[in-house]
Scaffold this motif. Structure first.
Motif, PDB file in Angstrom:
ATOM      1  N   ASP A   1       0.828  -1.206   0.000  1.00 14.25           N
ATOM      2  CA  ASP A   1       0.000   0.000   0.000  1.00 14.25           C
ATOM      3  C   ASP A   1       0.870   1.266   0.000  1.00 14.25           C
ATOM      4  N   THR A   2       1.548   1.475  -1.102  1.00 12.26           N
ATOM      5  CA  THR A   2       2.497   2.587  -1.215  1.00 12.26           C
ATOM      6  C   THR A   2       1.818   3.934  -0.997  1.00 12.26           C
ATOM      7  N   GLN A   3       0.625   4.117  -1.568  1.00 11.02           N
ATOM      8  CA  GLN A   3      -0.040   5.410  -1.403  1.00 11.02           C
ATOM      9  C   GLN A   3      -0.326   5.701   0.062  1.00 11.02           C
ATOM     10  N   ARG A   4      -0.786   4.694   0.815  1.00 11.14           N
ATOM     11  CA  ARG A   4      -1.064   4.916   2.230  1.00 11.14           C
ATOM     12  C   ARG A   4       0.230   5.212   2.989  1.00 11.14           C
ATOM     13  N   ALA A   5       1.290   4.504   2.674  1.00 10.92           N
ATOM     14  CA  ALA A   5       2.572   4.744   3.337  1.00 10.92           C
ATOM     15  C   ALA A   5       3.025   6.182   3.112  1.00 10.92           C
ATOM     16  N   ASN A   6       2.920   6.653   1.874  1.00 12.74           N
ATOM     17  CA  ASN A   6       3.315   8.030   1.578  1.00 12.74           C
ATOM     18  C   ASN A   6       2.349   9.041   2.203  1.00 12.74           C
ATOM     19  N   TYR A   7       1.080   8.673   2.270  1.00  9.19           N
ATOM     20  CA  TYR A   7       0.092   9.529   2.938  1.00  9.19           C
ATOM     21  C   TYR A   7       0.506   9.762   4.386  1.00  9.19           C
ATOM     22  N   TYR A   8       0.835   8.684   5.092  1.00  7.88           N
ATOM     23  CA  TYR A   8       1.232   8.842   6.493  1.00  7.88           C
ATOM     24  C   TYR A   8       2.484   9.690   6.618  1.00  7.88           C
ATOM     25  N   ARG A   9       3.479   9.428   5.789  1.00 10.45           N
ATOM     26  CA  ARG A   9       4.704  10.229   5.852  1.00 10.45           C
ATOM     27  C   ARG A   9       4.401  11.711   5.691  1.00 10.45           C
ATOM     28  N   SER A  10       3.618  12.027   4.671  1.00  8.41           N
ATOM     29  CA  SER A  10       3.403  13.434   4.342  1.00  8.41           C
ATOM     30  C   SER A  10       2.495  14.135   5.344  1.00  8.41           C
ATOM     31  N   TYR A  11       1.411  13.482   5.760  1.00  8.36           N
ATOM     32  CA  TYR A  11       0.509  14.122   6.717  1.00  8.36           C
ATOM     33  C   TYR A  11       1.159  14.259   8.088  1.00  8.36           C
ATOM     34  N   ILE A  12       1.866  13.244   8.548  1.00  5.70           N
ATOM     35  CA  ILE A  12       2.535  13.328   9.841  1.00  5.70           C
ATOM     36  C   ILE A  12       3.617  14.398   9.800  1.00  5.70           C
TER      37      ILE A  12
END
Length: 500
Positions: A411-422
């Protein structure tokens, strides 16, 4: 010949729309020492065991059983991820992530099957005692939500949240929960997302209990829920605070509402959108003056008069209630997922008809499997700064934040979502001085996503719903989130030597 060179390693963040207060540059830094990480779930979405061990029927049981056509795939939460039986595996996942907090909700019907306090269910009470004790023994602090949309059906039969008496039943329920679990639970949330529950449950009627009285019943429900929160807060302050020394807050949802253009009309529309969503419930509690936002009272009163109503469709608080509600929270829980563009208009969404505005997306914002959820990380930082300014920087906990996809472990998109939002949250804390104390990722495991059933997934851990054993498996996002938790943020990249 061997050459030694130094290279920089950094987290891979997908580019996001540059706007608002932040761009797409990673900020290297760590969270304050007292900041905590966790994950969140909700009882109906993961527990299953819908009629086991004395549990009563709730509105989602009734809604999914009697009208399965309301759910995209015709499913329900009867079994879901079966966490009622498999909670030890959930605790194992929490330990693998390295988080120190777990936000979960109590099923009101599981401990009070009739909704009122006339009948307690010992087995239901025992289940949450066991869960809480196991969490604590594994070094994980429980954060308990009292109401996450699963109202006992007997209370809906008397009108649900549109009937003010339900606020007093909620206070009785809160008293039972505080008495049973408050010696160990120090973090409480009264209600989860009353804006969503009121609008979708009692306004447009797409969620349980399916009441379709938009502009009337949703305002009545919201009015009762604000009183319910306040009554429960008062119960804790008066009878439990001194001995248990915990904190009681509320979880409110908010998109970031960005003006579509720089025009004054669009700026005003964006502010109205914020007041009609977050302000509806935050302003009475967290503002200095209390009560509903002035623009909300004004707009609804004007439109009600134009429609021939003898009085505003928005109920009125007495001065006594305004004073009781104001300040009745120890912290503000915020659920945030995405951002909308807002412009002046007649209202292209039934949720904002009275606000007289139009919502849209910027086409450059990446899509997800949930049509309403675009990836716009800077919106979180903008939202936190708005809260800081509007409510004098109250203590905030991000109680939900996450990304939808269609399933799978990579789930690359979710992983990047967490990185960017956090990372945007870290900017808000370290660069802007926003008073944010914790972060709960939504969600620990794949679950029953309300009217979307099992067609979209939010979990850090996959659940195989085709397998009766409901096995869990870590996704790529779980690894990424665990790394952020371990590093307590985004440390400076290390120079490393590599032989070429």
């Amino acid at each position: 010949m061997i050459t030694l060179i130094s290279i920089l390693f950094c987290c891979s963040l997908s580019a996001v729309q540059v706007g608002g207060m932040a761009g797409n540059q990673i900020y290297y830094g760590r969270f304050p020492n007292e900041f905590f990480f966790g994950t969140a779930t909700a009882a109906y979405q993961i527990e299953g065991a819908w009629n086991e061990d004395g549990k009563g029927e709730n509105i989602w049981d009734r809604f999914t059983h009697q009208t399965p056509e309301n759910i995209v795939d015709g499913t329900n939460g009867d079994i879901a991820a079966d966490s009622y039986h498999k909670y030890p595996e959930d605790i194992k996942a929490l330990k693998e992530l390295g988080v120190k907090f777990y936000r979960f909700s109590i099923s009101w019907s599981r401990i009070l099957p009739k909704g009122d306090a006339s009948q307690k269910n010992p087995k239901g009470i025992e289940y949450y005692n066991t869960l809480i004790n196991e969490l604590i023994s594994n070094g994980i602090e429980p954060m308990v939500t009292l109401f996450h949309w699963d109202l006992p059906q007997p209370l809906q039969d008397i009108g649900g949240w549109a009937n003010e008496v339900v606020a007093y039943h909620f206070a009785d329920y809160a008293r039972v929960a505080f008495a049973e679990y408050g010696d160990r639970v120090k973090w409480w949330l009264t209600l989860n997302e009353p804006w969503v529950h009121g609008n979708f449950g009692y306004g447009v009627g797409s969620y349980a209990p399916g009441v379709k009285l938009n502009g009337i019943a949703n305002y009545l429900a919201g009015h009762t829920m604000l009183k319910a929160h306040t009554l429960a807060y008062e119960v804790y302050q008066q009878d439990f605070k001194a001995s248990q020394k915990g904190k009681v807050g509320i979880t409110l949802d908010s998109f970031w509402m960005a003006p579509k253009t720089g025009s004054g009309a669009d700026q005003d529309a964006a502010n109205r959108a914020m007041q009609f969503q977050l302000g509806w419930f935050a302003h009475p509690i967290f503002s200095k003056e209390g009560d509903y936002p002035a623009i909300m009272k004004q707009k609804i009163a004007e439109r009600s008069e134009n429609e021939g109503y003898p009085r505003s469709r928005l109920p009125t608080f007495s001065p006594e209630w305004i004073n009781r509600i104001r300040g009745a929270s120890d912290f503000l829980g915020i659920n945030h997922y995405t951002t909308f563009q807002v412009s002046a208009g007649s209202g292209n969404s039934p949720l904002f008809l009275d606000a007289e505005l139009d919502q849209s997306y910027d086409d450059s914002w990446p899509k997800t499997s949930a049509p309403w959820l675009r990836v716009v990380p800077w919106g979180l930082r903008s939202l936190l700064n708005w809260i800081k300014k509007e409510y004098d920087n109250p203590p905030v906990i991000i109680t939900e934040n996450g990304c939808a996809d269609s399933g799978g472990l990579n789930d690359t998109q979710r992983a990047n979502y967490y990185r960017s939002y956090i990372n945007e949250m870290l900017k808000a804390i370290n660069m802007d001085g926003c008073n944010v104390h914790g972060y709960m990722a939504w969600t620990l495991i794949d679950d029953m996503e309300w009217i979307d059933g099992y067609t979209i997934r939010f979990g850090l851990y996959s659940v195989d719903f085709e397998d009766p054993e409901r096995p869990r498996a870590a996704k790529e996002s779980a690894r990424v989130y665990a790394e952020i938790v371990k590093n307590r943020g985004f440390p400076e990249p290390q120079q490393q030597r590599i032989e070429l």
